[in-house]
Design a protein around this motif. Structure first.
Motif, PDB file in Angstrom:
ATOM      1  N   MET A 262      48.625  33.703  37.720  1.00 21.04           N
ATOM      2  CA  MET A 262      47.455  34.152  37.656  1.00 21.04           C
ATOM      3  C   MET A 262      47.338  35.636  38.294  1.00 21.04           C
ATOM      4  N   PRO A 263      47.108  36.567  37.177  1.00 20.16           N
ATOM      5  CA  PRO A 263      46.931  37.891  37.710  1.00 20.16           C
ATOM      6  C   PRO A 263      45.725  38.326  38.343  1.00 20.16           C
ATOM      7  N   MET A 264      45.600  39.309  39.161  1.00 19.92           N
ATOM      8  CA  MET A 264      44.379  39.536  39.779  1.00 19.92           C
ATOM      9  C   MET A 264      43.076  39.919  39.042  1.00 19.92           C
ATOM     10  N   GLY A 265      43.382  40.489  37.897  1.00 22.56           N
ATOM     11  CA  GLY A 265      42.370  40.879  37.040  1.00 22.56           C
ATOM     12  C   GLY A 265      41.463  39.577  36.688  1.00 22.56           C
ATOM     13  N   TRP A 266      42.439  38.437  36.510  1.00 26.26           N
ATOM     14  CA  TRP A 266      41.942  37.255  35.992  1.00 26.26           C
ATOM     15  C   TRP A 266      40.902  36.696  37.144  1.00 26.26           C
ATOM     16  N   ALA A 267      41.484  36.709  38.507  1.00 24.73           N
ATOM     17  CA  ALA A 267      40.768  36.065  39.553  1.00 24.73           C
ATOM     18  C   ALA A 267      39.418  36.987  39.844  1.00 24.73           C
TER      19      ALA A 267
ATOM     20  N   ARG B 238      41.124  25.539  29.794  1.00 34.60           N
ATOM     21  CA  ARG B 238      42.271  26.148  29.388  1.00 34.60           C
ATOM     22  C   ARG B 238      42.107  27.544  29.491  1.00 34.60           C
ATOM     23  N   ARG B 239      43.088  28.408  30.038  1.00 34.94           N
ATOM     24  CA  ARG B 239      43.183  29.699  29.889  1.00 34.94           C
ATOM     25  C   ARG B 239      43.197  30.254  28.631  1.00 34.94           C
ATOM     26  N   ASP B 240      44.001  29.767  27.651  1.00 36.98           N
ATOM     27  CA  ASP B 240      43.948  30.256  26.382  1.00 36.98           C
ATOM     28  C   ASP B 240      42.619  30.059  25.702  1.00 36.98           C
ATOM     29  N   TRP B 241      41.888  29.245  26.073  1.00 40.95           N
ATOM     30  CA  TRP B 241      40.481  28.970  25.621  1.00 40.95           C
ATOM     31  C   TRP B 241      39.307  29.978  26.158  1.00 40.95           C
ATOM     32  N   SER B 242      39.535  29.983  27.359  1.00 39.24           N
ATOM     33  CA  SER B 242      38.365  30.621  28.344  1.00 39.24           C
ATOM     34  C   SER B 242      39.005  31.708  28.962  1.00 39.24           C
ATOM     35  N   THR B 243      38.090  32.619  29.327  1.00 35.85           N
ATOM     36  CA  THR B 243      38.553  33.810  30.111  1.00 35.85           C
ATOM     37  C   THR B 243      38.264  33.411  31.716  1.00 35.85           C
ATOM     38  N   GLY B 244      38.672  34.158  32.619  1.00 40.13           N
ATOM     39  CA  GLY B 244      38.013  33.899  33.880  1.00 40.13           C
ATOM     40  C   GLY B 244      36.747  34.275  34.189  1.00 40.13           C
TER      41      GLY B 244
ATOM     42  N   MET C 120      49.068  48.823  32.312  1.00 35.59           N
ATOM     43  CA  MET C 120      48.601  47.435  32.035  1.00 35.59           C
ATOM     44  C   MET C 120      48.932  46.843  33.480  1.00 35.59           C
ATOM     45  N   GLU C 121      48.158  46.029  33.932  1.00 26.56           N
ATOM     46  CA  GLU C 121      48.289  45.271  35.176  1.00 26.56           C
ATOM     47  C   GLU C 121      49.473  44.372  35.054  1.00 26.56           C
ATOM     48  N   SER C 122      50.033  44.353  36.162  1.00 21.46           N
ATOM     49  CA  SER C 122      51.353  43.403  36.345  1.00 21.46           C
ATOM     50  C   SER C 122      50.815  41.899  36.308  1.00 21.46           C
ATOM     51  N   GLU C 123      51.715  41.099  35.792  1.00 20.66           N
ATOM     52  CA  GLU C 123      51.329  39.673  35.638  1.00 20.66           C
ATOM     53  C   GLU C 123      51.917  39.065  36.955  1.00 20.66           C
ATOM     54  N   GLU C 124      52.183  39.712  37.719  1.00 22.55           N
ATOM     55  CA  GLU C 124      52.657  39.189  39.031  1.00 22.55           C
ATOM     56  C   GLU C 124      51.520  38.337  39.685  1.00 22.55           C
TER      57      GLU C 124
END
Length: 318
Positions: A103-108, A62-68, A1-5
């Motif tokens: 904001m993790p890299m995967g979301w960006a 909102r990120r709990d409503w929408s994905t990146g 799993m990707e780090s949440e850093e």
């Protein structure tokens, strides 16, 4: 799993930019894409249409409503709709991104993919931008466009006797926002309209060719945005409420939530439908539906009467 850093902390600024720009496909109109001090984009018309818009987390999404991916589509659509509303075709996007610590890299990367995919709908490319660390996730997009040899359709040309017409959907995003705010996730069609607006991009240039006298995209609410046309054109605009279709799922959602669906249709924004005025003798074709008329006077009415309530979204309000 990707780090949440934080994405910036994880990759560093230049690594972060490299990770995103490698995902940005460049179209034929891009002479020089990301990686230099500035991009170079062809301007065949010798005029460049430009517009900018910002999406701020907690206010526009909102990120709990929408994905990146959703937010990327939405940010690009908000700006490309402005180009279409001038009668133009989008060619390029520049993106400024304020990146919070969570904001993790995967979301960006998903955000970049969404921006690229939405831009591709009109043949545009994401050609550059900037990033900075900050407390609130903010996506600022500047869109460039081409008028293809035509004059821009502004908000100032509506004339008494013109008809008022709409291309695209009204009230869907507002209905989706209400549904999400009440803790529900269906109907999916309405919720997804909040996440990713479906902009009728081709209708903008088509409207210009047909002779639209004024045009705007519905970002803040139909009545609020028509107020801009009425004010800048020095005319009165009346909306025929019975001409605006209420789809079954919106009518059902309104009944379940205790909301008049016409409130969503008349005052809800972020669908980025296009509304325009046309001379009365123009044959509009399938893209456009007549929903009202332009008269002498001032202001916006519904069925001949002032609308009771807030006309749309006001960015100055909390």
């Amino acid at each position: 799993m990707e780090s949440e850093e934080s994405a910036l902390a994880q990759a560093g600024e230049f690594g972060f930019i490299a990770r995103l720009t490698e995902r940005l496909d460049q179209g034929a109109g891009v002479r020089l894409g990301p990686g230099d001090d500035a991009a170079v984009v062809a301007a065949p018309d010798r005029n460049v249409v430009a517009s900018t818009d910002m999406l701020v987390e907690g206010r526009h999404f909102r990120r709990d409503w929408s994905t990146g991916l959703d937010v990327g589509h939405k940010a690009a659509a908000a700006n490309l709709a402005d180009i279409a509303a001038m009668g133009g075709k989008g060619t390029a996007l520049l993106v400024g991104l304020c990146v919070p610590d969570d904001m993790p890299m995967g979301w960006a990367e998903d955000l970049a993919d969404g921006l690229t995919a939405e831009a591709a709908r009109v043949g545009a490319s994401v050609v550059g931008g900037d990033t900075v660390a900050g407390p609130v996730l903010t996506v600022a997009v500047t869109a460039l466009g081409d008028l293809q040899g035509r004059e821009a359709v502004t908000r100032a040309g509506a004339k008494p006797g013109d008809v008022l017409a709409v291309a695209g959907r009204l009230g869907w995003s507002a209905a989706g926002t209400t549904i999400l705010s009440r803790g529900f996730r269906s109907p999916g069609a309405l919720v997804n309209a909040h996440r990713r607006p479906e902009v009728p991009y081709p209708a903008g240039p088509v409207g210009a060719v047909l002779g639209a006298t004024a045009m705007i995209d519905v970002s803040d609410g139909l009545l609020a945005d028509l107020g801009h046309i009425a004010g800048q054109s020095g005319v009165a605009i009346d909306v025929d409420r019975s001409s605006v279709e209420i789809p079954t799922q919106m009518r059902d959602a309104g009944q379940a939530l205790g909301v008049d669906p016409y409130e969503w249709v008349l005052t809800g924004g972020e669908d980025h439908a296009l509304v325009a005025t046309f001379p009365p003798d123009v044959l509009l074709g399938p893209d456009w539906t007549v929903i009202g008329r332009v008269d002498s006077g001032s202001g916006v009415t519904v069925d001949g009467l002032p609308y009771q309530g807030q006309l749309g979204w006001d960015h100055g309000r909390a």
